[in-house]
Scaffold this active site. Structure first.
Site, mmCIF file in Angstrom:
data_model
loop_
_atom_site.group_PDB
_atom_site.id
_atom_site.type_symbol
_atom_site.label_atom_id
_atom_site.label_comp_id
_atom_site.label_asym_id
_atom_site.label_seq_id
_atom_site.Cartn_x
_atom_site.Cartn_y
_atom_site.Cartn_z
ATOM 1 N N ASP A 174 2.618 -0.760 11.902
ATOM 2 C CA ASP A 174 1.298 -1.244 11.481
ATOM 3 C C ASP A 174 1.040 -2.701 11.899
ATOM 4 O O ASP A 174 -0.081 -3.197 11.759
ATOM 5 C CB ASP A 174 1.150 -1.110 9.959
ATOM 6 C CG ASP A 174 1.134 0.363 9.536
ATOM 7 O OD1 ASP A 174 0.740 1.227 10.343
ATOM 8 O OD2 ASP A 174 1.529 0.648 8.389
ATOM 9 N N GLN A 187 5.125 9.555 6.656
ATOM 10 C CA GLN A 187 4.165 10.429 5.983
ATOM 11 C C GLN A 187 4.640 11.873 6.056
ATOM 12 O O GLN A 187 4.562 12.610 5.077
ATOM 13 C CB GLN A 187 2.777 10.262 6.609
ATOM 14 C CG GLN A 187 2.223 8.858 6.362
ATOM 15 C CD GLN A 187 0.872 8.622 6.996
ATOM 16 O OE1 GLN A 187 0.353 9.464 7.718
ATOM 17 N NE2 GLN A 187 0.290 7.474 6.716
ATOM 18 N N LYS A 205 0.833 -1.208 0.000
ATOM 19 C CA LYS A 205 0.000 0.000 0.000
ATOM 20 C C LYS A 205 0.866 1.256 0.000
ATOM 21 O O LYS A 205 0.610 2.190 -0.759
ATOM 22 C CB LYS A 205 -0.918 -0.049 1.238
ATOM 23 C CG LYS A 205 -1.918 1.059 1.350
ATOM 24 C CD LYS A 205 -3.071 0.656 2.250
ATOM 25 C CE LYS A 205 -2.767 0.720 3.724
ATOM 26 N NZ LYS A 205 -2.741 2.091 4.268
ATOM 27 N N ARG A 264 -6.834 -2.845 10.472
ATOM 28 C CA ARG A 264 -5.812 -3.727 11.057
ATOM 29 C C ARG A 264 -6.300 -4.372 12.360
ATOM 30 O O ARG A 264 -5.868 -5.459 12.722
ATOM 31 C CB ARG A 264 -4.495 -2.989 11.253
ATOM 32 C CG ARG A 264 -3.935 -2.482 9.931
ATOM 33 C CD ARG A 264 -2.451 -2.328 9.909
ATOM 34 N NE ARG A 264 -2.060 -1.494 8.776
ATOM 35 C CZ ARG A 264 -1.876 -1.915 7.528
ATOM 36 N NH1 ARG A 264 -2.029 -3.196 7.215
ATOM 37 N NH2 ARG A 264 -1.541 -1.078 6.558
HETATM 38 C C1 S3P Z 1 2.816 5.042 6.050
HETATM 39 C C2 S3P Z 1 3.531 5.390 7.154
HETATM 40 C C3 S3P Z 1 3.132 5.040 8.518
HETATM 41 C C4 S3P Z 1 2.142 3.890 8.552
HETATM 42 C C5 S3P Z 1 1.048 4.070 7.538
HETATM 43 C C6 S3P Z 1 1.623 4.192 6.137
HETATM 44 C C7 S3P Z 1 3.268 5.500 4.725
HETATM 45 O O1 S3P Z 1 2.545 6.169 9.114
HETATM 46 O O2 S3P Z 1 1.584 3.745 9.828
HETATM 47 O O3 S3P Z 1 0.166 2.967 7.573
HETATM 48 O O4 S3P Z 1 2.841 4.949 3.708
HETATM 49 O O5 S3P Z 1 4.100 6.416 4.692
HETATM 50 P P1 S3P Z 1 3.472 7.271 9.820
HETATM 51 O O6 S3P Z 1 4.587 7.505 8.928
HETATM 52 O O7 S3P Z 1 2.675 8.500 10.010
HETATM 53 O O8 S3P Z 1 3.854 6.631 11.130
#
Ligand code: S3P
Length: 427
Positions: free
Chosen positions: A313, A167, A22, A386
């Protein structure tokens, strides 16, 4: 809302694939949209979150075409997006809203991006502040979505993030592609580095190390072909199921094994799981391999510190595994779990307690002592995919029936999860 009844099973066995990663899928769509030329994406995730990114990009004027098993994306170039006619909807997806905000901050138009009730309750200050430092103007109520973004010229920044979040890091790196000079972000512990790796696949030299990442802007992206590996976060449910059920053996084919995501494998190894990996193959800078898991006698472990972003996750399903491990498993430094799609610390503790586990919630984690037999219960997944899938795995080893309330939320990351589970389970 649909409910799913899970009955206890005697074993699981099979050789399976899971939907495309994803995180990598979101990035493939966004970078392909920003690139010059036509990109092909093979193995894109079918998850609803990824559909949200796809729809936002369509609303920004990006053209896409399904071609055999690939998606062809006609890149707009960094400035070719059209002002959206309506509010962009990121649905349940934090990755969609946070990454796209980095791109919208540099456009010559105003846009508004929002999401569902869960997403509208999640913190956005973490991206608003650095983007404003770069020169963007973002309106919000109490730093929550909807975000109204007045894009414009951006300047590079050196940003020391206090949270390990891919993110946030990715949002700033994407914005940095528009700024003059080097945009750098450091983070307390390393988060997943898919953006950095994929930028290289699109011809942009990203600098990255365990301490952080940087890009030199302005930089343009060249269209390419992306092959998305299977999602290790989806594979995790079956790795745990095979470890917990007797006489079980499951092979998961072509799974992404990026070291920043491999915490589930390392955590299960630390818990003495019977788990193996084939030699890796690297495509688009992303390693992939087959993973084999067999029934195991698990022992407790401490999961903390720099391990946490690598299992962020997978903690709910690792918590299920911990109920069957001998000893006390301590999970700490994981306060971020409280602000995911649900408060995952509370949701895991509440539902494991209903099933009879010995579990205690702490401010930043969980303390679980095992092994404890589980009993079937009615699971409130708090609309969190999840949580639903983790407790479906718990249901396989519980006495009696487990009811997963609102089970359709699994579509957020793993359409077909229950069908696949049915295929590999034996009574
Ligand atoms: C993700 C980063 C994670 C993860 C999320 C997907 C991504 O979040 O928990 O399911 O694709 O960059 P954070 O980076 O905010 O911890």
């Amino acid at each position: 809302m649909s409910d799913r009844i899970i009955k206890s099973k005697s074993r699981i066995a099979g050789e399976i694939t899971v939907p495309g990663d994803k995180s990598i899928s979101h990035r493939a769509l966004i970078l392909a949209a920003m690139a010059d030329g036509e990109s092909r994406i093979n193995g894109l995730s079918t998850a609803r979150d990824v559909q949200s990114t796809r729809q936002c990009l369509l609303d920004l004027g990006v053209r896409m075409k399904v071609d055999a098993d690939a998606l062809r994306v006609t890149g707009k170039g960094k400035y070719g997006f059209k002002a959206p006619k309506k509010t962009l909807d990121a649905g349940n997806s934090g990755t969609t809203i946070r990454l796209l905000s980095g791109v919208l901050a540099a456009q010559k138009f105003i846009s508004t991006i929002t999401g569902d009730a869960s997403l509208r309750n999640r913190p956005m200050r973490r991206i608003i502040e650095p983007l404003e430092n770069m020169g963007a103007t973002i309106e919000s109520a109490s730093y929550k979505a909807p975000l109204t973004i007045q894009g414009g010229p951006l300047r590079s920044i050196d940003y020391a993030s206090t949270i390990a979040s891919a993110q946030v890091k990715s949002c700033i790196l994407l914005a940095g592609l528009y700024a003059n000079g080097i945009t750098r972000i450091t983070e307390p512990t390393p988060s997943r580095d898919h953006t950095e790796r994929m930028l290289e696949a699109f011809g942009v030299q990203a600098q990255y190390s365990l301490g952080g990442a940087g890009v030199k802007g302005p930089a343009n992206l060249q269209a390419t072909e992306i092959v998305v590996p299977g999602d290790i976060s989806s594979a995790a449910f079956f790795l745990v199921a095979a470890s917990l059920l007797p006489d079980s053996e499951i092979s998961l084919l072509n799974i992404g094994i990026n070291p920043t995501r491999l915490g589930i494998y390392d955590a299960l190894l630390a818990m003495k799981a019977n788990i193996h990996m084939s030699p890796a193959q690297v495509i688009n800078m992303e390693p992939r391999a087959d993973i084999l898991a067999r029934s195991s006698q698990l022992f407790s472990a401490t999961l903390a510190g720099s391990m946490i972003p690598r299992i962020i996750d997978e903690i709910p399903v690792l918590a299920v595994a911990a109920t069957q491990a001998t000893g006390t498993t301590v999970i700490r430094d994981a306060a971020e779990l409280r602000i995911k799609e649900s408060d995952r610390i509370a949701a895991v503790a509440e539902n494991l307690q209903k099933m009879g586990a010995n579990v205690r919630e702490t401010k930043d984690g969980l303390v679980i002592t095992g092994p404890t037999p589980l009993k079937g219960a009615e699971i409130d997944c708090h609309d969190d995919h999840r949580i639903a899938m983790s407790f479906a795995i718990a249901g396989l080893i519980a006495r009696g029936e487990t009811v997963i309330k609102g089970a359709e939320c699994v579509e957020i990351s793993f359409p077909g999860f229950f069908q696949l589970l049915d295929q590999i389970c034996h009574d």
